[in-house]
Design an enzyme around this catalytic site. Sequence first.
Site, PDB file in Angstrom:
ATOM      1  N   GLU A  48      -6.073 -10.905  -0.916  1.00 54.57           N
ATOM      2  CA  GLU A  48      -6.883 -10.670   0.293  1.00 54.57           C
ATOM      3  C   GLU A  48      -8.362 -10.642  -0.059  1.00 54.57           C
ATOM      4  OE1 GLU A  48      -5.503  -7.221   2.493  1.00 54.57           O
ATOM      5  OE2 GLU A  48      -3.408  -7.688   2.063  1.00 54.57           O
ATOM      6  N   GLU A  52       0.801  -1.247   0.000  1.00 54.86           N
ATOM      7  CA  GLU A  52       0.000   0.000   0.000  1.00 54.86           C
ATOM      8  C   GLU A  52       0.826   1.285   0.000  1.00 54.86           C
ATOM      9  OE1 GLU A  52      -2.790  -0.275   3.248  1.00 54.86           O
ATOM     10  OE2 GLU A  52      -3.730  -2.076   2.456  1.00 54.86           O
ATOM     11  N   ASN A 102       2.110  -5.231  -3.109  1.00 58.02           N
ATOM     12  CA  ASN A 102       0.707  -5.561  -2.818  1.00 58.02           C
ATOM     13  C   ASN A 102      -0.086  -4.284  -2.549  1.00 58.02           C
ATOM     14  OD1 ASN A 102      -1.241  -7.737  -2.134  1.00 58.02           O
ATOM     15  ND2 ASN A 102      -1.148  -6.933  -0.038  1.00 58.02           N
ATOM     16  N   HIS A 147     -10.497  -6.374  -2.034  1.00 60.79           N
ATOM     17  CA  HIS A 147     -11.555  -6.213  -1.024  1.00 60.79           C
ATOM     18  C   HIS A 147     -12.727  -5.499  -1.707  1.00 60.79           C
ATOM     19  CE1 HIS A 147      -9.003  -7.454   2.271  1.00 60.79           C
ATOM     20  NE2 HIS A 147      -8.068  -6.589   1.907  1.00 60.79           N
ATOM     21  N   ASP A 205     -12.093 -10.639  -0.423  1.00 59.33           N
ATOM     22  CA  ASP A 205     -13.377 -10.781   0.276  1.00 59.33           C
ATOM     23  C   ASP A 205     -14.386  -9.875  -0.420  1.00 59.33           C
ATOM     24  OD1 ASP A 205     -12.505  -8.336   1.361  1.00 59.33           O
ATOM     25  OD2 ASP A 205     -12.612  -8.989   3.444  1.00 59.33           O
TER      26      ASP A 205
END
Length: 461
Positions: A281, A173, A216, A252, A283
């Site tokens: 990650e 990030e 990432n 996400h 979801d």
Amino acid sequence: MLTRTFTDRTITPPPRRSRARRALVFGTAGLLASAGVTALAGTAAAASTLGAAAAEKGRYFGTAVAANHLGEAAYASTLNTEFNSVTPENEMKWDAVEPSRNSFSYGSADQIVSHAQSRGMKVRGHTLVWHSQLPGWVGGLGASDLRTAMNNHITQVMTHYKGKIHSWDVVNEAFQDGSSGARRSSPFQDKLGNGFIEEAFRTARTADPAAKLCYNDYNTDGVNAKSNAVYNLVKDFKARGVPIDCVGFQSHFNSASPVPGDYRANLQRFADLGVDVQITELDIEGSGTAQANSYTNVVNACLGVSRCTGITVWGVTDKYSWRASGTPLLFDGNYAKKAAYTAVLTALGGSGGGGGGGGDAACTVTYSRTNDWSDRFNGQVTVTAGSAAITGWTTTVTVTSPQKISTNWNGTPSWDSSGNVMTMKPNGNGSLAAGASTSFGFTVMKNGNSSAPAIGSCSAS
Ligand code: XIL
């Protein structure tokens, strides 16, 4: 209040073969093998877990894991059955492993790594350099000290796990959201300047040359200003020989940030730069068919890009998700498989219900707590036949030690060696008409733990 019902759970068992047919298949494989011919994989039954189905596509299927849940029987059994890669959700972050300068604590992260290694699962390392979950002492350092501390952190942590981590999120990030394409403010960015990312990757390559080194980020899943900025970074690294092997797309999603229509194309343009891509990650907030369809789109995007090497969902069960209220994962709070699970398994080519054999025997289960006392509760599982009549069914009830099932009714149980897993079959005739239901019940002695049992998949014959 204590009643939970699984309404979205549909499991279709793999195609069944008679004993004679199975023997014939194995016999043929033996003949082919002795003649130096390999039997076609296509004769095998479809994979029935996420990990196995992904493996058949040359990919891994992982989950974020929290060390403090590994002792929960249903958590561990879901993890061990379904996934073949893990990412420590918080345990490898800077504040966890180096809370004060040069004092390293690996206890919880080691627990996850050894759990994974003893079961042949891969481990993703997450994460070395990130502005968040960063202990205060790091932000207090001056530039030269910070550079030393960053490189020391990378070297120490990667050396500790050398040979055990397949991919590391070296930097996480580093870019801002929105249209600027600018770097995010952080101690590293503000004091070391743009070069901190390159320095981190060079240090990481030296520390563990066998690990894949990833950048990432989130909100980079489609083509946009932020992903363009990451793209330009990777392109520059590749042009100048700065080590980078992979880009992680956190993925996400929710209604405000849905799966982008150009997701696959975006993954592909990164892959075309000569790096692997990973969904790191995943979801997706939501429920039912809409959520399932979004998951299908994500899996198809990864399968459509040969360098998309694996998918990690950000947790095993909705109840421990960092966004629990959005129920974004594949297993609900009772570890029942959601429609999203079946969608993912099907998209991966597993036996989740897309196999074409319409009318096959299938059943679903729902669970509810029908009575609750201080020392025990009664659970009831209702088995419902799918769109075809069935002649038998079986499912499992797993309680968490030190809970014990003391009595049961309306079924024929058998037990695993721990006594925690009860496999239930019908009493006598197990025939159910299409859509018809039957129920069995049991009493769980709490022994201090009131958590709900995990109900396994329902197989029908
Ligand atoms: C989250 C964890 O899931 C939470 O338990 C924790 O409190 C905060 O961090 N991007 C990342 C992950 O890279 O490390 C974050 O994980 C979620 C967003």
